[in-house]
Design an enzyme around this catalytic site. Structure first.
Site, short mmCIF file in Angstrom:
data_model
loop_
_atom_site.label_atom_id
_atom_site.label_comp_id
_atom_site.label_asym_id
_atom_site.label_seq_id
_atom_site.Cartn_x
_atom_site.Cartn_y
_atom_site.Cartn_z
N SER A 172 0.80 -1.10 0.05
CA SER A 172 0.13 0.07 -0.07
C SER A 172 0.95 1.15 0.06
O SER A 172 1.89 1.29 0.71
CB SER A 172 -0.98 0.12 1.26
OG SER A 172 -1.62 1.31 1.33
N TYR A 213 -6.59 6.74 2.31
CA TYR A 213 -5.70 5.61 2.97
C TYR A 213 -6.41 5.11 4.18
O TYR A 213 -6.55 4.00 4.42
CB TYR A 213 -4.53 6.60 3.37
CG TYR A 213 -3.27 5.64 4.19
CD1 TYR A 213 -2.71 4.30 3.40
CD2 TYR A 213 -3.19 5.90 5.54
CE1 TYR A 213 -1.87 3.82 4.19
CE2 TYR A 213 -2.35 5.13 6.31
CZ TYR A 213 -1.60 4.05 5.51
OH TYR A 213 -0.46 3.54 6.12
N TYR A 219 -12.91 -12.80 6.75
CA TYR A 219 -12.46 -14.14 6.33
C TYR A 219 -12.07 -15.07 7.48
O TYR A 219 -11.98 -16.14 7.56
CB TYR A 219 -11.12 -13.65 5.51
CG TYR A 219 -11.43 -13.59 4.02
CD1 TYR A 219 -11.02 -14.72 3.28
CD2 TYR A 219 -11.98 -12.72 3.62
CE1 TYR A 219 -11.11 -14.45 1.83
CE2 TYR A 219 -12.31 -12.53 2.21
CZ TYR A 219 -11.82 -13.67 1.30
OH TYR A 219 -12.13 -13.49 0.14
#
Length: 318
Positions: free
Chosen positions: A77, A147, A161
């Site tokens: 990132s 961001y 997840y």
């Protein structure tokens, strides 16, 4: 259990490259992935010829699979204000599509997964110091939101997840980190002040310099990240140096360490710039036995040769 094969996204970046070194030093094979959007192959040059390191130039916003791994360290990132304000949509995509693709890889191979989150999740905090249970005070449509919200979305995705698919995940909320390989002109406090001081330029301080930050040297952070990855702790964990500095104090320390005679000049505060930033590291101390060892002055001294080299390189390129 010792890792055998680890995939590191953002491996050519400041933190990703130091993390690559640390994982290789433990004896694991490393696949480093980076699209070189903000990373640099110069950070990995010393690994040329290392049989245990493989580099793949790839944008993780597109699905990828470079073979079975037993751990994924997701550090891809843009991370500096200069970069993520220039690359806003790309930053949002790597925090969403990129995180999903990295998680899918971990899910496929039943690998562990650690994500580089950020203290920016706390925004301009109304709780001080910041503890992991604080939900934050973030402007979701401000200039920094590309961001902040990318990282907050990543955290939500990772928890999904973990809950729905049983992926073994961890999240480190990183506070200001510095050291060699930090991009010299990336708009972060230490790189700005060190480059300005060593070049003999005025040091830029925003507002009156009373806003605070905490500064963690890269080796301390990497040590904490590896401890967290091996702990199995599933919820966000602060890793940073709890010693709080005003920006003005930091600028004066930089002048002292470098011996520079530069002056300090004041500029208007950027929008949504946090007034206070300090991690509560009670959790890291208790579950990881971790705390930082390097103070700011020591870290600046250990970083000085690197910044001098970057100034020399810039001068030679003119």
């Amino acid at each position: 259990m010792a890792w055998k094969r680890v995939l590191i996204t953002g491996a050519a970046g400041f933190l990703g490259s130091h993390l690559t070194d640390a994982v290789l030093a433990e004896g694991a094979e490393v696949i480093g992935v980076d699209n070189l959007c903000t990373g640099s192959l110069e950070n990995l040059q010393h690994l040329k010829g290392n049989a245990k390191f493989t580099f793949q130039q790839h944008d993780i916003c597109h699905p990828f699979d470079f073979g079975e791994v037993d751990y994924v360290l997701n550090f891809a990132s843009p991370a500096s204000p200069v970069d993520y304000m220039k690359l806003g949509p790309e930053t949002l995509r790597v925090g969403s599509d990129g995180t999903v693709n990295a998680l899918e890889l971990a899910k496929k191979y039943n690998a562990g997964f650690l994500h580089a989150s950020t203290s920016e999740c706390y925004g301009d905090p109304e709780v001080h110091p910041q503890v992991e249970t604080y939900w934050g005070n973030v402007n979701p449509i401000g200039p920094r939101s590309v961001y902040d919200e990318a990282k907050r979305f990543s955290e939500a995705t990772i928890m999904a997840y973990q809950r729905y698919y049983g992926v073994r995940t961890s999240m480190v909320r990183i506070f200001n980190t510095y050291g060699p390989r930090l991009q010299p002109n990336d708009g972060r406090v230490i790189s700005n002040l060190m480059m300005q001081a060593l070049a003999g330029d005025d040091l830029t301080v925003y507002g009156d310099g009373a806003q605070t930050r905490s500064f963690c040297f890269q080796s301390d952070l990497v040590r904490g990240i590896l401890a967290l990855a091996k702990s199995g702790e599933p919820l966000p964990t602060n890793i940073g140096n709890p010693e709080e500095w005003t920006i003005l104090e930091c600028a004066k320390t930089v002048l002292d360490v470098t011996g520079s005679s530069s002056k300090i000049v004041y500029r208007p505060m950027p929008q949504d710039d946090p007034k206070q930033r300090k991690p509560d590291i009670t959790k890291a101390r208790s579950i990881l036995g971790w705390e930082p060892k390097v103070n700011l002055r020591e870290g600046l001294e250990m970083s000085m040769d690197y910044f001098k080299q970057r100034i020399a390189q810039a001068a030679a390129a003119k």
